[in-house]
Design a protein around this motif. Structure first.
Motif, PDB file in Angstrom:
ATOM      1  N   PHE A 120       1.125  -1.238   0.013  1.00  0.00           N
ATOM      2  CA  PHE A 120      -0.091   0.091   0.126  1.00  0.00           C
ATOM      3  C   PHE A 120       0.882   1.135  -0.054  1.00  0.00           C
ATOM      4  O   PHE A 120       0.465   2.118  -0.776  1.00  0.00           O
ATOM      5  N   SER A 121       1.943   1.091   0.843  1.00  0.00           N
ATOM      6  CA  SER A 121       2.779   2.363   0.877  1.00  0.00           C
ATOM      7  C   SER A 121       3.271   2.603  -0.428  1.00  0.00           C
ATOM      8  O   SER A 121       3.625   3.553  -1.184  1.00  0.00           O
ATOM      9  N   SER A 122       3.774   1.518  -1.362  1.00  0.00           N
ATOM     10  CA  SER A 122       4.440   1.534  -2.593  1.00  0.00           C
ATOM     11  C   SER A 122       3.493   2.082  -3.558  1.00  0.00           C
ATOM     12  O   SER A 122       3.858   2.953  -4.587  1.00  0.00           O
ATOM     13  N   LEU A 123       2.330   1.700  -3.555  1.00  0.00           N
ATOM     14  CA  LEU A 123       1.061   2.295  -4.310  1.00  0.00           C
ATOM     15  C   LEU A 123       0.879   3.720  -4.300  1.00  0.00           C
ATOM     16  O   LEU A 123       0.989   4.326  -5.272  1.00  0.00           O
ATOM     17  N   ALA A 134      -0.609   3.157 -11.645  1.00  0.00           N
ATOM     18  CA  ALA A 134      -0.881   2.746 -10.438  1.00  0.00           C
ATOM     19  C   ALA A 134      -1.992   1.634 -10.622  1.00  0.00           C
ATOM     20  O   ALA A 134      -1.899   0.819  -9.580  1.00  0.00           O
ATOM     21  N   GLY A 135      -2.838   1.308 -11.688  1.00  0.00           N
ATOM     22  CA  GLY A 135      -3.762   0.632 -11.781  1.00  0.00           C
ATOM     23  C   GLY A 135      -3.014  -0.602 -11.973  1.00  0.00           C
ATOM     24  O   GLY A 135      -3.569  -1.855 -11.482  1.00  0.00           O
ATOM     25  N   SER A 136      -2.108  -0.864 -12.891  1.00  0.00           N
ATOM     26  CA  SER A 136      -1.243  -2.185 -13.000  1.00  0.00           C
ATOM     27  C   SER A 136      -0.654  -2.682 -11.596  1.00  0.00           C
ATOM     28  O   SER A 136      -0.463  -3.845 -11.414  1.00  0.00           O
ATOM     29  N   TYR A 137       0.158  -1.674 -11.020  1.00  0.00           N
ATOM     30  CA  TYR A 137       0.691  -1.989  -9.739  1.00  0.00           C
ATOM     31  C   TYR A 137      -0.454  -2.541  -8.883  1.00  0.00           C
ATOM     32  O   TYR A 137      -0.079  -3.497  -8.090  1.00  0.00           O
ATOM     33  N   TYR A 138      -1.377  -1.968  -8.949  1.00  0.00           N
ATOM     34  CA  TYR A 138      -2.525  -2.409  -7.778  1.00  0.00           C
ATOM     35  C   TYR A 138      -2.749  -3.884  -8.276  1.00  0.00           C
ATOM     36  O   TYR A 138      -2.946  -4.883  -7.286  1.00  0.00           O
TER      37      TYR A 138
END
Length: 624
Positions: A120-123, A134-138
């Motif tokens: 969550f912190s990385s997001l 951000a969407g891909s990372y999520y």
């Protein structure tokens, strides 16, 4: 062996069996309770924690989506709030580890949740530097961590559910075993107890049944009946006592039947020979006995009266109400003067009878009926009438010569005073004073005779009670002020009007207030209150009171209290007051305590209401 020991011995086995059944049932209930408690204590808390963690992490995932949609503050607040909830429930779950494998799941969940928080912190950093990525990372990093933690929470819930089901099945097995074992033991206990009860009851009831049958034969008149006497217990001694009683009853019956019949005939003979009429009424208002004199008074046949209702024989509703009231209360009715008289016959030859009603009460206090006594007072009533006629005639005839004497003395006092000596003048003044007193006496006697004979017309009308009191007090305001006595009227505003002759009731009140002024020390109060359909008007003083020996006859003619400083009165004032109040169908009485004062009370009917005898206060002169 005594009967008590037999009963205790017979029922001891049943008691032991009952105790065994109860003990076994309590033991099984305790086991079942322990099993249920284990289910709740070991698994419910873990299930609640797992569900709460699932809920918290799902809300955190929703918060991440809000942050990704640019609702940073709202999303971050929701995420941190549910983070605290998740850690709280995670700690509770770790404190309640009771199942094998539960600790490993919680450790993995704690590690996975730490990775989730790191992701969550990385997001957030990706959102700050490159929002498009951000969407891909999520999807690639955060969502798999979220799914992993949630699945482990669901797994924790599932293993606790399975454990609860297993414990529930064990509890059900314990319950079934307890039910069947308790049922078997109870059936055996009931069977054994029933067998012993039947055996014991048979042995106990046999002598009782024999005594019941013997009692029925004894009640039917077989005084030779006996019951077998066997055993040394209480039933055996009871049988012996019963046989002794039967022998004594037989002897008593043979000796006393003739005596009882003779006594009954003697009582009937005494009742027949009484010169007054006697009637006995039972609690059902039926006549059980009546003597010939009462039959002649009521002009009925004795054979037709006995067994009939009182009103069928004596058609007098007022007398029946008094009989009924005596049966209900157990006390003789209290009646005023003249209220205990009934009249029969025609107007040309009436007969008057004074009656009294006396309750018949047994030693135990049970009411069995009342006795009505009728005494012929026709001759006394005639004498009373003749006396009243004589007083009226004599008073009337004396008025003319007294008037002439009064004129003569007045003339002498006016014209011959100078020629008289001092002693002659004193004698003439004394004669004038005594003549005035005699004229007052004659006037009071005439008024009293007219009221008693019913020749005085009453001008009845609706009169305000307050007006009567104020009118009577106004007469004495000056005299009371001179004597230093306070006159007080205590009449509530809601007191209704009364139906009365205003002049005559005012005369009664002035007479009572005038008498109070002669004895009062500092205060006279005239009050009024409503009770039922009657207004009670009272005149209270704080004087010396009336001695008890005079209270019962203070309203009689020519009665004056010894020591009365005022000897000028005729002694007829209160008698006239009583007759005037009686003419209004009311009553008057006095309550007095020597040294504390007196209270005279009279009753007047409320205007527009029916007169109810039950509401009328009985005339009495009992001291307070």
């Amino acid at each position: 062996m005594k009967l008590r020991r037999k009963i205790l011995f017979g029922y001891s086995l049943a008691l032991i069996l009952m105790a065994a059944v109860v003990t076994w049932a309590v033991f099984n209930l305790v086991r079942l309770g322990q099993a249920s408690d284990a289910i709740l204590r070991e698994n419910y808390k873990s299930i609640l924690a797992a569900e709460s963690m699932v809920d918290a992490i799902e809300r955190q995932d929703s918060a991440i989506l809000l942050i990704m949609l640019a609702y940073d503050d709202e999303g971050l607040s929701q995420f941190r709030r549910n983070e605290a909830q998740f850690l709280l429930w995670l700690g509770r779950a770790k404190d309640n580890i009771t199942i094998e494998g539960e600790a490993a799941i919680l450790d993995s969940m704690e590690a996975g949740y730490s990775r989730y928080l790191t992701a969550f912190s990385s997001l957030r950093e990706v959102l700050a530097s490159s929002p498009g990525a951000a969407g891909s990372y999520y999807h690639e990093t955060v969502l798999p961590q979220f799914t992993s933690v949630r699945d482990m929470a669901l797994q924790l819930r599932e293993i606790n559910h399975n454990t609860m089901h297993e414990a529930s099945r064990e509890a059900s097995a314990v319950s079934r075993k307890a039910t069947w074992s308790t049922l078997v033991i109870a059936v055996l206990g009931i069977g054994l107890a029933l067998a012993f009860s039947l055996l014991l009851s048979k042995r106990l009831v046999r002598p009782i049944r024999q005594m019941m049958e013997a009692t029925e034969r004894l009640a039917a008149g077989d005084y030779e009946t006996m019951v077998p006497e066997g055993g040394s217990d209480e039933l055996g001694r009871l049988a012996g006592s019963f046989n002794e009683m039967a022998r004594k009853i037989g002897s008593y019956h043979r000796l006393n039947v003739k005596q009882i019949v003779a006594e009954k005939r003697k009582s009937e003979a005494v009742l027949r020979s009484i010169s007054d009429g006697v009637m006995v009424i039972d609690t059902d208002h039926r006549i059980t006995n009546i003597n010939p004199r009462a039959c002649r008074i009521l002009e009925i046949d004795p054979g037709e009266a006995e067994g009939k209702h009182f009103l069928e024989v004596v058609k007098n509703e007022g007398l029946f109400e008094l009989v009924k009231d005596t049966l209900e209360t157990g006390r003789s009715p209290r009646l005023g003067a003249g209220e205990d008289i009934i009249s029969t016959g025609t107007d040309e030859s009436p007969r008057h009878y004074m009656f009294s009603i006396t309750p018949v009460v047994q030693k135990g206090g049970d009411m069995t009926g009342v006795v009505l006594l009728l005494r012929d007072v026709t001759r006394l009533k005639e004498l009373d009438r003749m006396k009243s006629d004589f007083i009226m005639t004599a008073s009337h005839e004396l008025k003319t010569p007294l008037h002439s004497l009064g004129m003569s003395i007045d003339l002498l006092l006016e014209s011959a005073t100078e020629s008289l000596s001092g002693q002659q003048k004193e004698l003439l003044d004394a004669a004038h004073e005594e003549l005035q007193r005699l004229k007052s006496l004659i006037s009071d006697l005439l008024d009293l005779s007219r009221i008693e004979s019913g020749h005085v017309d009453m001008d009845l009308d609706s009169i305000p009670t307050a007006m009567l009191v104020e009118k009577a007090l106004a007469v004495f305001e000056s005299q009371a002020s001179d004597q230093g006595i306070e006159l007080v009227a205590e009449v509530p505003e809601d007191i209704p009007e009364v139906r009365a002759d205003a002049n005559k009731i005012t005369w009664v009140l002035t007479n009572l207030i005038g008498n109070a002024l002669r004895y009062a020390q500092s205060r006279i109060a005239v009050s009024a209150q409503i009770i039922g359909s009657w207004v009670h008007v009272s005149v209270e003083d704080d004087g010396q009171g009336i001695p008890p020996e005079y209270q019962s006859r203070i309203f009689d003619k020519f009665v004056r209290v010894d020591g009365d400083s005022d000897r000028k009165g005729t002694g007829l004032g209160l008698s006239i007051c009583k007759e005037i109040v009686r003419a209004h169908k009311g009553t008057i009485w006095v309550d007095s305590t020597p040294g504390e004062g007196s209270t005279f009370t009279l009753t007047l009917p409320v205007s527009g209401k029916p007169e109810e005898d039950g509401d009328r206060s009985e005339s009495n002169t009992d001291s307070r």
